[in-house]
Every structure is written in structure tokens, then in C-alpha cells.
Design an enzyme around this catalytic site. Structure first.
Site, PDB file in Angstrom:
ATOM      1  N   PRO A   1       0.822  -1.216   0.000  1.00 29.43           N
ATOM      2  CA  PRO A   1       0.000   0.000   0.000  1.00 29.43           C
ATOM      3  C   PRO A   1       0.856   1.268   0.000  1.00 29.43           C
ATOM      4  O   PRO A   1       1.898   1.329   0.653  1.00 29.43           O
ATOM      5  CB  PRO A   1      -0.797  -0.119   1.301  1.00 29.43           C
ATOM      6  CG  PRO A   1      -0.802  -1.569   1.624  1.00 29.43           C
ATOM      7  CD  PRO A   1       0.505  -2.094   1.123  1.00 29.43           C
ATOM      8  N   GLU A   2       0.405   2.262  -0.752  1.00 27.30           N
ATOM      9  CA  GLU A   2       1.080   3.553  -0.790  1.00 27.30           C
ATOM     10  C   GLU A   2       0.208   4.568  -0.053  1.00 27.30           C
ATOM     11  O   GLU A   2      -0.779   4.210   0.594  1.00 27.30           O
ATOM     12  CB  GLU A   2       1.355   3.944  -2.244  1.00 27.30           C
ATOM     13  CG  GLU A   2       2.219   2.897  -2.967  1.00 27.30           C
ATOM     14  CD  GLU A   2       2.520   3.243  -4.413  1.00 27.30           C
ATOM     15  OE1 GLU A   2       2.588   4.441  -4.743  1.00 27.30           O
ATOM     16  OE2 GLU A   2       2.686   2.309  -5.215  1.00 27.30           O
TER      17      GLU A   2
END
Length: 286
Positions: free
Chosen positions: A2-3
Site C-alpha cells: 500500500p502507498e
């Protein structure tokens, strides 16, 4: 992994469903889920019992739950497949449930940390004077942070002998940007990923930063990017920004600007996606 947009979606969900609630009990169901906590699972559970969660915080890809009235926070490492879910207390356990947090209220929900690959986990840390868990004090502010210093970022870019994509992924320069949103921002800016940072004039780096912010805000609006069931929000729902990607994951599909097929190249144990016409590679000095 995840960013920033995906982690921010999770943070917002925790703010709604977990902030202000007091812990009644914690179950650590897999030791790897607390391997970053020096005292292990028993200590982690004992130290959280009776504590109240404050408003969840985020810097870049890092998410933490401060303990109200304490200089301590629970840092969440989502890793490749970690999920923080708010579930009804009587819901069946997930196959890869690693930690369960029960609350002392009548809301009927509990916080669960689910992690198929066990790369992530939760850990308790002391806070710095800025309110960050001490282990992430070195992480730079992210581009959506109102206090992000654009001038300092441009000067750091010019001073580094590196390439633009490497700089975007350097969490000590700018946090929260990963492979997906780096490729998307570079496509929007018409910059090749191997462009030397020393060649970026101030207006060009400001333009790139604007594209980073725009693509992240667009992703936030639809819940982030989900390519599989491993990234979901606290209610178990996927994001939909994968439908709007212009470069990442679109190998051999036509560029939405010029029609040239998007290319993929191996890059630092990852892949870079780009348009060979819109994003010309830098000239090699003879």
C-alpha cells in the site's frame, strides 16, 4: 505494498470506528505479527489493556494509533498483505487473523489485524516530540502534508546524483510514493524514470510534485488502488483507482495521450511502465 492513498483510506476508517475507544483485551494469535515489539505478544497485549486510542495519524505509508494522554503509539506495518479491519465481534474469524483488539464499550465491533503473508504487524513505540513513533522519525513529510517544504525538496533533488524515480521512492526525501504512483506521476509529467534529478529545473520539479499530488488525490477519491483482495479498507472494501491508471500495469495497451503501446522495463526488482513516445529516455553523454 500500500502507498499513501491506500494507507490514508485505512486511517480515515480507523478515525471513524476506533478513535476514542478503550481497549478491553488484546489477543496475539501469531508471534510474527508482533515481532517488531521487543516484549513480544504477552507484553504487547498487557500494555495495551485499558488504554484509549487517540486520533489515528499517518506520514507517508506509515500509520499509527496514539494512546490518549501517553507518549506512546501503536505503529501499524501493513507490509504486502496486512489489513486492519473493523468487524462485528461475532463475525467468524478470518483465515489469516493475527491480532484481535476488543473494546470495553457496547459498539459491538472489534479491531482485527489480518495478514496472509505475515510481513506486517503491530508494535508499541515511544513518541518523539513531534508525536511520531520514534522508529519512523527519519521519514520525510509526504506531499499531502501542509508542512511539506517544496523549496527544500527541489534543492535536495538537484543535489542528489540520482534519477527521478529513485528520488520519488526515497522516503527520506518524500514519503508515501511507491511504484504505482511514481509511474503515474511521471507519465502525467512526461518524464522518463531515468531522467537525472540534477537536470530538473525548479518549474519542472514543481510540476512533477503537482502531478504526484493530483494522482494521489484522485486515488483517494475512489478508495485507492486494489489489484487483488489483499488491500481493502477497514470495512473490507476494495478501491477502484486501478480502473483509472494511465501507465502502471498497462503494458502493450495504447497510451491515452498518443496511442503508442505502453512499455514495461525491469527496474530495481520492480517494473517501470512508461510511454516511449511521451516519456523520452534521457540522452546518454558521449
Amino acid at each position: 505494498m500500500p502507498e499513501l492513498p491506500e494507507v490514508e483510506v485505512v486511517r480515515r476508517g480507523l478515525e471513524r470506528w476506533v478513535a476514542g475507544r478503550t481497549v478491553e483485551a488484546v489477543e496475539v494469535l501469531h508471534p510474527r505479527a508482533v515481532r517488531r515489539h521487543p516484549g513480544g505478544g504477552t507484553d504487547f497485549a498487557a500494555r495495551l489493556r485499558g488504554e484509549t486510542f487517540g486520533a489515528p495519524q499517518r506520514r507517508g505509508k506509515y500509520l499509527w494509533l496514539p494512546l490518549a494522554g501517553r507518549d506512546l503509539s501503536v505503529l501499524g506495518h501493513l507490509g504486502m498483505s496486512g489489513q486492519l479491519l473493523v468487524q462485528p465481534a461475532d463475525a467468524p474469524d478470518e483465515k489469516h487473523l493475527r491480532i484481535r483488539v476488543r473494546f470495553d464499550d457496547a459498539a459491538g465491533t472489534e479491531l482485527r489485524f489480518v495478514d496472509q503473508r505475515t510481513f506486517g504487524g503491530l508494535s508499541l513505540h515511544e513518541n518523539t516530540s513531534d508525536g511520531l513513533p520514534d522508529v519512523i522519525a527519519h521519514i520525510a513529510r509526504d506531499p499531502l502534508d501542509p508542512l511539506f517544504d517544496e523549496v527544500a525538496y527541489h534543492l535536495a533533488l538537484r543535489a542528489r546524483r540520482t534519477t527521478v524515480k529513485r528520488a520519488l521512492l526515497d522516503q527520506s526525501l518524500i514519503s508515501g510514493v511507491g511504484n504505482i504512483y511514481a509511474d503515474e506521476a511521471l507519465w502525467r509529467a512526461k518524464l522518463h524514470y531515468e531522467r537525472p534529478t540534477a537536470t530538473l529545473a525548479r518549474p519542472r520539479s514543481a510540476e512533477l510534485l503537482g502531478h504526484v499530488r493530483d494522482v494521489m488525490n484522485a486515488a483517494l477519491a475512489v478508495g485507492g488502488t486494489s489489484f487483488d483482495s489483499l488491500y481493502v479498507n477497514v470495512n473490507g472494501e476494495s478501491g477502484y483507482f486501478d480502473r483509472s491508471l494511465d501507465a502502471y500495469g498497462r503494458e502493450d495497451e495504447p497510451c491515452r495521450r498518443c496511442g503508442t503501446p505502453i512499455r514495461r522495463r525491469p527496474w530495481m526488482n520492480r517494473s517501470s511502465y512508461f510511454c516511449p513516445r511521451c516519456q523520452r529516455p534521457p540522452r546518454v553523454a558521449s
